[in-house]
Design a protein around this motif. Structure first.
Motif, PDB file in Angstrom:
ATOM      1  N   ALA A 189       0.840  -1.209   0.000  1.00 33.91           N
ATOM      2  CA  ALA A 189       0.000   0.000   0.000  1.00 33.91           C
ATOM      3  C   ALA A 189       0.873   1.256   0.000  1.00 33.91           C
ATOM      4  CB  ALA A 189      -0.911  -0.021   1.232  1.00 33.91           C
ATOM      5  N   LEU A 190       1.968   1.212   0.807  1.00 35.99           N
ATOM      6  CA  LEU A 190       2.881   2.369   0.839  1.00 35.99           C
ATOM      7  C   LEU A 190       3.503   2.617  -0.533  1.00 35.99           C
ATOM      8  CD1 LEU A 190       5.307   2.249   3.945  1.00 35.99           C
ATOM      9  CD2 LEU A 190       3.922   4.181   3.148  1.00 35.99           C
ATOM     10  N   ILE A 191       3.932   1.527  -1.160  1.00 40.86           N
ATOM     11  CA  ILE A 191       4.572   1.656  -2.481  1.00 40.86           C
ATOM     12  C   ILE A 191       3.587   2.293  -3.461  1.00 40.86           C
ATOM     13  CG2 ILE A 191       5.496   0.353  -4.464  1.00 40.86           C
ATOM     14  CD1 ILE A 191       6.655  -1.656  -2.423  1.00 40.86           C
ATOM     15  N   ARG A 192       2.343   1.836  -3.424  1.00 42.35           N
ATOM     16  CA  ARG A 192       1.336   2.397  -4.358  1.00 42.35           C
ATOM     17  C   ARG A 192       1.114   3.882  -4.066  1.00 42.35           C
ATOM     18  NH1 ARG A 192      -0.560  -2.712  -3.617  1.00 42.35           N
ATOM     19  NH2 ARG A 192      -2.007  -2.181  -1.949  1.00 42.35           N
ATOM     20  N   ARG A 193       1.113   4.222  -2.769  1.00 37.99           N
ATOM     21  CA  ARG A 193       0.893   5.634  -2.429  1.00 37.99           C
ATOM     22  C   ARG A 193       2.021   6.512  -2.971  1.00 37.99           C
ATOM     23  NH1 ARG A 193       1.201   6.841   3.558  1.00 37.99           N
ATOM     24  NH2 ARG A 193       2.825   8.342   3.043  1.00 37.99           N
ATOM     25  N   PHE A 194       3.278   6.087  -2.769  1.00 40.84           N
ATOM     26  CA  PHE A 194       4.405   6.897  -3.270  1.00 40.84           C
ATOM     27  C   PHE A 194       4.444   6.893  -4.794  1.00 40.84           C
ATOM     28  CE2 PHE A 194       5.944   6.497   1.110  1.00 40.84           C
ATOM     29  CZ  PHE A 194       6.371   7.805   1.332  1.00 40.84           C
ATOM     30  N   ALA A 195       4.077   5.749  -5.397  1.00 37.44           N
ATOM     31  CA  ALA A 195       4.098   5.684  -6.875  1.00 37.44           C
ATOM     32  C   ALA A 195       3.085   6.669  -7.437  1.00 37.44           C
ATOM     33  CB  ALA A 195       3.811   4.264  -7.348  1.00 37.44           C
ATOM     34  N   SER A 196       1.887   6.712  -6.826  1.00 36.18           N
ATOM     35  CA  SER A 196       0.884   7.609  -7.421  1.00 36.18           C
ATOM     36  C   SER A 196       1.224   9.081  -7.139  1.00 36.18           C
ATOM     37  CB  SER A 196      -0.542   7.240  -6.990  1.00 36.18           C
ATOM     38  OG  SER A 196      -0.641   7.409  -5.605  1.00 36.18           O
ATOM     39  N   ALA A 197       1.983   9.341  -6.064  1.00 38.56           N
ATOM     40  CA  ALA A 197       2.410  10.726  -5.809  1.00 38.56           C
ATOM     41  C   ALA A 197       3.630  11.108  -6.661  1.00 38.56           C
ATOM     42  CB  ALA A 197       2.744  10.890  -4.328  1.00 38.56           C
ATOM     43  N   GLY A 198       4.182  10.158  -7.376  1.00 36.13           N
ATOM     44  CA  GLY A 198       5.369  10.434  -8.202  1.00 36.13           C
ATOM     45  C   GLY A 198       6.634  10.586  -7.364  1.00 36.13           C
ATOM     46  N   THR A 199       6.649  10.013  -6.161  1.00 30.92           N
ATOM     47  CA  THR A 199       7.824  10.157  -5.290  1.00 30.92           C
ATOM     48  C   THR A 199       8.408   8.792  -4.899  1.00 30.92           C
ATOM     49  OG1 THR A 199       6.311  10.370  -3.425  1.00 30.92           O
ATOM     50  CG2 THR A 199       7.207  12.421  -4.330  1.00 30.92           C
ATOM     51  N   LEU A 200       8.248   7.831  -5.813  1.00 32.63           N
ATOM     52  CA  LEU A 200       8.872   6.520  -5.602  1.00 32.63           C
ATOM     53  C   LEU A 200      10.081   6.421  -6.524  1.00 32.63           C
ATOM     54  CD1 LEU A 200       8.620   3.645  -4.280  1.00 32.63           C
ATOM     55  CD2 LEU A 200       7.457   2.956  -6.393  1.00 32.63           C
ATOM     56  N   VAL A 201      11.238   6.125  -5.936  1.00 35.45           N
ATOM     57  CA  VAL A 201      12.457   5.923  -6.740  1.00 35.45           C
ATOM     58  C   VAL A 201      12.751   4.423  -6.719  1.00 35.45           C
ATOM     59  CG1 VAL A 201      14.917   6.456  -6.944  1.00 35.45           C
ATOM     60  CG2 VAL A 201      13.330   8.195  -6.054  1.00 35.45           C
ATOM     61  N   THR A 202      12.697   3.796  -7.892  1.00 34.27           N
ATOM     62  CA  THR A 202      12.876   2.346  -7.961  1.00 34.27           C
ATOM     63  C   THR A 202      14.196   2.020  -8.643  1.00 34.27           C
ATOM     64  OG1 THR A 202      10.482   2.120  -8.174  1.00 34.27           O
ATOM     65  CG2 THR A 202      11.798   0.189  -8.737  1.00 34.27           C
ATOM     66  N   LEU A 203      15.041   1.259  -7.950  1.00 30.46           N
ATOM     67  CA  LEU A 203      16.314   0.882  -8.562  1.00 30.46           C
ATOM     68  C   LEU A 203      16.115  -0.338  -9.457  1.00 30.46           C
ATOM     69  CD1 LEU A 203      17.305   2.888  -6.467  1.00 30.46           C
ATOM     70  CD2 LEU A 203      19.246   1.382  -6.019  1.00 30.46           C
ATOM     71  N   GLY A 204      16.896  -0.404 -10.520  1.00 33.28           N
ATOM     72  CA  GLY A 204      16.767  -1.489 -11.483  1.00 33.28           C
ATOM     73  C   GLY A 204      17.765  -2.600 -11.218  1.00 33.28           C
ATOM     74  N   PRO A 205      17.789  -3.600 -12.116  1.00 32.95           N
ATOM     75  CA  PRO A 205      18.756  -4.692 -11.969  1.00 32.95           C
ATOM     76  C   PRO A 205      20.183  -4.159 -12.082  1.00 32.95           C
ATOM     77  CG  PRO A 205      17.378  -4.962 -13.962  1.00 32.95           C
ATOM     78  CD  PRO A 205      16.926  -3.713 -13.287  1.00 32.95           C
ATOM     79  N   GLY A 206      21.073  -4.710 -11.274  1.00 31.89           N
ATOM     80  CA  GLY A 206      22.475  -4.252 -11.307  1.00 31.89           C
ATOM     81  C   GLY A 206      22.701  -2.965 -10.552  1.00 31.89           C
ATOM     82  N   GLN A 207      21.630  -2.439  -9.916  1.00 29.83           N
ATOM     83  CA  GLN A 207      21.787  -1.196  -9.145  1.00 29.83           C
ATOM     84  C   GLN A 207      21.625  -1.490  -7.642  1.00 29.83           C
ATOM     85  OE1 GLN A 207      18.880   1.543 -10.788  1.00 29.83           O
ATOM     86  NE2 GLN A 207      20.284   2.111 -12.441  1.00 29.83           N
TER      87      GLN A 207
END
Ligand code: GUN
Ligand code: FE
Length: 467
Positions: free
Chosen positions: A55-73
């Motif tokens: 739920a937290l992840i969805r909240r930050f994603a919809s606010a545009g304040t989720l930073v997601t690291l990719g593979p190898g990061q």
């Protein structure tokens, strides 16, 4: 890079994070959500896969304040540089073949004197702070010069670029070691200028959270009269400010102080009131058992500068001995005594020189004569020195991903073009950290964050066009 001075939004980072909460212990926070607040501090840390975290992840994603690291990061704490001479930036990589006392007189003092020119100071300090941030240094303990205005500019630039910085206007008044063109006019004026710098930093608009802090900075005992050292010791007691100086760096320095003061450098600093919980001694290569006990009792710290020591110290710092006595230790680049601005470089060199101390270096000696068993450190300990160790030495909440600590971090990316860092699916987390320490370069430092503000982003756009 321009950094907004407004309060950052609450933000969440979805990543695998590597950090060393204790010396010698790597902790892997696999698929973890780290929430950082508007005050720059870490608010919450959760495993990403738990139902509440979704739920937290969805909240930050919809606010545009989720930073997601990719593979190898990987997300790692930002690096702490416990000893940098900001004005020596243009000297980096040159003039490393003289002994310390000649290098100071022939190269360093003439260069530092140029910072009377504010235009010169501005351009050098801008370039330095940008370069250190790009190398992942989120906290730096800086020596400036004797010039109040130029050192104020360094503070302004660090604040504008959001680098956590502890900065000292250098005090040096003794005509026996300081040339007439580059020294304080008197002990009184050196103290007055130090006070003025402290007042300036403490009232800088926008420095509410103490991102920038003033540091009482006698260059080293050979540069300072007893009167000045006593005044600065009293000022440390009065203000509670951090203190930085050089201590027992080389044979020459160690002996000079013994002869002048009749006691060791460390003991003399203590007598002048300059050994406090917030003191950082640069180098400390020649500290003896009594000095180590004094430093530990006061809770002071040592900036281990392994690369600079190769050129100027005449010996390898007895790191393990000092750590085992409970002394706080972190790493310093000692720009420009050391020829690299990178604390990752210094971490790998710290491992190497500890191995040389352990094995010994002179094959003409027998193995038992040559060796210092137990002197080596491993890569995990080197990373702890570069992060949590430096943070503890400064008494700052940095260097570890922990609730309440500052969100100071870097994103290491093994997938950038032309990377020397190559990860393999079979690598264990410890091997990944080892590879980062030994191989990551500036190109792999994809992003850097200080107090939840992005202060550096690697330009990875393809560089097309004709060759
Ligand atoms: N001792 C006094 N000043 C300095 C300096 O600028 N660099 C180093 N490495 N040692 C010093
Ligand atoms: Fe230094």
């Amino acid at each position: 890079m321009r950094v907004s001075s407004s309060i950052p939004p609450d933000r969440a980072f979805l990543a695998t994070a590597l950090h060393t909460p204790e010396r010698g212990r790597l902790e892997v926070l696999r698929d973890t959500l780290i929430v950082a607040g508007g005050d720059g501090r870490i608010q919450e840390i959760h495993p990403a896969r738990s139902p509440q975290t979704g739920a937290l992840i969805r909240r930050f994603a919809s606010a545009g304040t989720l930073v997601t690291l990719g593979p190898g990061q990987y997300l790692l704490p930002g690096l702490v540089d416990l000893h940098v001479h900001a004005p020596q930036w243009p000297q980096l990589g040159r003039a490393l073949d003289l002994p310390l006392e000649e290098w100071l007189q022939a190269h360093t003092f003439p260069l530092e004197a140029r910072y009377a020119d504010l235009g010169y100071a501005d351009s050098m300090y801008e370039s330095l702070v940008e370069a250190l941030l790009a190398n992942g240094t989120t906290t730096a303990l800086y020596f400036g010069t004797i010039h109040l205005p130029a050192t104020q500019r360094l503070a302004d630039i660090c604040l504008r670029k959001s680098q956590r910085a502890l900065i000292g206007r250098v005090a040096m008044d003794d005509p026996a070691q300081c040339p007439a063109y580059y020294r304080d006019a008197s002990a009184q004026s050196a103290e007055a200028q130090t006070r003025a710098f402290i007042a300036y930093v403490q009232s800088m608009p926008g420095n509410r959270g103490g991102l920038i802090r003033p540091v009482i900075t006698p260059r080293f005992i050979p540069s300072c009269s007893d009167d000045l050292l006593s005044r600065l010791g009293a000022l440390a007691r009065e203000t509670g400010c951090h203190v930085q100086t050089h201590c027992s760096e080389s044979d020459w320095e160690h002996r000079y102080v013994l002869e002048r003061c009749g006691i060791t450098d460390t003991a003399a600093l203590e007598r002048f009131g300059l050994l406090t919980r917030r003191t950082i001694l640069a180098h400390g290569n020649f500290v003896d058992a009594g000095d180590i006990a004094l430093i530990a009792n006061h809770g002071a710290g040592i900036a281990h500068c392994p690369l600079s020591n190769v050129y100027f110290s005449d010996a390898v710092f007895p790191l393990q001995r000092v750590l085992q006595q409970g002394v706080h230790v972190g790493l310093g680049s000692d720009i420009a005594g050391g020829g690299s601005p990178s604390i990752l470089d210094n971490a790998r060199i710290a491992v190497m020189v500890s191995r040389l101390l352990e094995s010994g270096v002179d094959p003409a000696l027998t193995r038992p004569q040559r060796r210092r068993p137990g002197a080596r450190i491993d890569a995990v300990t080197a990373f702890w020195l570069a992060t949590a160790g430096g943070g503890m030495a400064l008494e700052l909440d940095v260097g570890v991903f922990r609730e309440g600590f500052q969100f100071d971090a870097m994103v290491i990316d093994a997938g950038v073009p032309n990377s020397n860092l190559r990860l393999d699916p079979a690598d264990t987390p410890e091997e990944i950290l080892q590879k980062i320490i030994y191989l990551a370069g500036r190109a792999n430092i994809r992003e850097v964050w200080v107090a939840n503000r992005r202060v550096h982003a690697q330009d990875t756009a393809p560089r097309g066009g004709p060759l």
